[in-house]
Design a protein around this motif. Structure first.
Motif, mmCIF file in Angstrom:
data_model
loop_
_atom_site.group_PDB
_atom_site.id
_atom_site.type_symbol
_atom_site.label_atom_id
_atom_site.label_comp_id
_atom_site.label_asym_id
_atom_site.label_seq_id
_atom_site.Cartn_x
_atom_site.Cartn_y
_atom_site.Cartn_z
ATOM 1 N N VAL A 1 0.786 -1.307 0.030
ATOM 2 C CA VAL A 1 0.027 -0.050 -0.089
ATOM 3 C C VAL A 1 0.644 1.207 -0.060
ATOM 4 O O VAL A 1 0.502 2.535 -0.291
ATOM 5 N N GLY A 2 2.042 1.363 0.402
ATOM 6 C CA GLY A 2 2.974 2.333 0.313
ATOM 7 C C GLY A 2 3.604 2.292 1.366
ATOM 8 O O GLY A 2 4.016 1.405 2.381
ATOM 9 N N GLN A 3 4.521 3.414 1.969
ATOM 10 C CA GLN A 3 5.083 3.836 3.050
ATOM 11 C C GLN A 3 4.418 3.522 4.298
ATOM 12 O O GLN A 3 3.230 4.183 4.558
ATOM 13 N N ILE A 4 4.809 3.039 5.361
ATOM 14 C CA ILE A 4 4.359 2.939 6.523
ATOM 15 C C ILE A 4 5.217 2.921 7.704
ATOM 16 O O ILE A 4 6.465 2.425 7.439
ATOM 17 N N SER A 5 4.964 3.435 9.069
ATOM 18 C CA SER A 5 5.854 3.204 10.145
ATOM 19 C C SER A 5 6.315 1.835 10.392
ATOM 20 O O SER A 5 5.271 0.969 10.291
ATOM 21 N N GLN A 6 7.139 1.713 10.630
ATOM 22 C CA GLN A 6 7.719 0.002 11.411
ATOM 23 C C GLN A 6 6.788 -0.168 12.628
ATOM 24 O O GLN A 6 6.446 -1.240 12.670
ATOM 25 N N SER A 7 6.388 0.676 13.398
ATOM 26 C CA SER A 7 5.589 0.085 14.473
ATOM 27 C C SER A 7 4.042 0.029 13.999
ATOM 28 O O SER A 7 3.514 -1.026 14.469
ATOM 29 N N ASP A 8 3.738 0.799 13.039
ATOM 30 C CA ASP A 8 2.415 0.163 12.347
ATOM 31 C C ASP A 8 2.372 -0.839 11.629
ATOM 32 O O ASP A 8 1.637 -1.804 11.493
ATOM 33 N N LEU A 9 3.514 -0.980 11.025
ATOM 34 C CA LEU A 9 3.709 -2.643 10.220
ATOM 35 C C LEU A 9 3.765 -3.680 11.169
ATOM 36 O O LEU A 9 3.033 -4.854 10.902
ATOM 37 N N GLN A 10 4.244 -3.519 12.347
ATOM 38 C CA GLN A 10 4.354 -4.478 13.462
ATOM 39 C C GLN A 10 2.886 -4.795 13.777
ATOM 40 O O GLN A 10 2.409 -5.728 14.216
ATOM 41 N N LYS A 11 2.033 -3.622 13.945
ATOM 42 C CA LYS A 11 0.664 -3.789 14.516
ATOM 43 C C LYS A 11 -0.185 -4.515 13.602
ATOM 44 O O LYS A 11 -1.219 -5.226 13.773
ATOM 45 N N ASP B 1 9.257 13.485 12.686
ATOM 46 C CA ASP B 1 9.740 12.920 14.084
ATOM 47 C C ASP B 1 10.666 11.913 13.626
ATOM 48 O O ASP B 1 10.476 10.611 13.268
ATOM 49 N N ASN B 2 11.905 12.005 14.094
ATOM 50 C CA ASN B 2 13.228 11.289 13.748
ATOM 51 C C ASN B 2 13.181 10.103 14.685
ATOM 52 O O ASN B 2 13.823 9.114 14.378
ATOM 53 N N ARG B 3 12.073 9.607 15.513
ATOM 54 C CA ARG B 3 11.962 8.538 16.043
ATOM 55 C C ARG B 3 11.128 7.502 15.359
ATOM 56 O O ARG B 3 11.273 6.624 15.790
ATOM 57 N N ILE B 4 10.868 7.844 14.404
ATOM 58 C CA ILE B 4 9.843 7.125 13.675
ATOM 59 C C ILE B 4 10.672 6.304 12.352
ATOM 60 O O ILE B 4 11.230 7.480 11.761
ATOM 61 N N THR B 5 10.613 5.263 12.451
ATOM 62 C CA THR B 5 11.367 4.547 11.095
ATOM 63 C C THR B 5 10.274 4.399 10.295
ATOM 64 O O THR B 5 9.262 3.877 10.330
ATOM 65 N N LEU B 6 10.311 4.691 8.941
ATOM 66 C CA LEU B 6 9.366 4.249 7.915
ATOM 67 C C LEU B 6 9.964 3.254 6.864
ATOM 68 O O LEU B 6 11.182 3.213 6.527
ATOM 69 N N VAL B 7 8.978 2.597 6.673
ATOM 70 C CA VAL B 7 9.486 1.183 5.704
ATOM 71 C C VAL B 7 8.875 1.419 4.266
ATOM 72 O O VAL B 7 7.318 1.921 4.358
ATOM 73 N N GLN B 8 9.388 0.949 3.150
ATOM 74 C CA GLN B 8 8.716 0.828 1.828
ATOM 75 C C GLN B 8 9.411 -0.116 1.262
ATOM 76 O O GLN B 8 10.748 -0.443 1.111
ATOM 77 N N LEU B 9 8.634 -0.732 0.099
ATOM 78 C CA LEU B 9 9.332 -1.705 -0.895
ATOM 79 C C LEU B 9 10.146 -0.881 -1.895
ATOM 80 O O LEU B 9 9.724 0.280 -1.974
ATOM 81 N N THR B 10 11.304 -1.610 -2.233
ATOM 82 C CA THR B 10 11.638 -1.028 -3.314
ATOM 83 C C THR B 10 11.226 -1.551 -4.910
ATOM 84 O O THR B 10 10.288 -2.451 -4.620
ATOM 85 N N GLU B 11 11.684 -1.233 -5.851
ATOM 86 C CA GLU B 11 11.084 -1.644 -7.056
ATOM 87 C C GLU B 11 11.365 -3.031 -7.296
ATOM 88 O O GLU B 11 10.445 -3.722 -7.463
ATOM 89 N N GLU B 12 12.457 -3.587 -6.746
ATOM 90 C CA GLU B 12 12.791 -5.038 -6.885
ATOM 91 C C GLU B 12 11.801 -5.642 -5.681
ATOM 92 O O GLU B 12 11.473 -6.851 -6.044
ATOM 93 N N GLY B 13 11.553 -5.066 -4.604
ATOM 94 C CA GLY B 13 10.753 -5.569 -3.630
ATOM 95 C C GLY B 13 9.350 -5.901 -4.068
ATOM 96 O O GLY B 13 8.522 -6.766 -4.056
#
Length: 129
Positions: A32-42, A72-84
């Protein structure tokens, strides 16, 4: 019997598809796109430490990218690469093939009964929480 079957299905699925069911679930949430790592875990039913390990390994493989949030520098965002993204498509195709092969000897009536039984078990487990 369900736990034993789940273990065998997960092992065979990973061998067939080249990805574990947990990892595939995690990757699918990222489509679906970029998501925070904590939201991904949930969003996935995987413990936080395992999500962190998966994310680190997938980043090392070039499948996803981690960045810090600008707001917010405390939040890590995660997204797929094109290869992903292309790997997720292939993994989903392998999943469909695997499920078809797994159910090949079931009649339509047996498939429906299995689905209904699993839905009842899922409903029951939700009520137990």
């Amino acid at each position: 019997m369900l736990m034993h079957l789940n273990k065998h299905i997960a092992t065979r699925f990973e061998r067939c598809a080249g990805v574990s069911p947990n990892r595939l679930e995690l990757l699918c949430k990222l489509t679906v796109g970029q998501i925070s790592q904590s939201d991904l875990q949930k969003a996935v039913s995987i413990d936080p430490a395992a999500v962190t390990r998966h994310v680190q390994q997938l980043e090392a493989e070039g499948i996803l990218l981690r960045t810090r949030s600008e707001s917010d520098n405390r939040i890590t965002l995660v997204q797929l690469t094109e290869e992903g993204r292309s790997k997720v498509v292939k993994f989903k195709e392998e999943k469909e093939r695997f499920l078809e092969e797994l159910q090949a000897d079931l009649t339509e009536s047996e498939r429906l009964g299995l689905i209904q039984g699993l839905q009842k078990l899922n409903s029951q487990i939700q009520q137990m929480k």
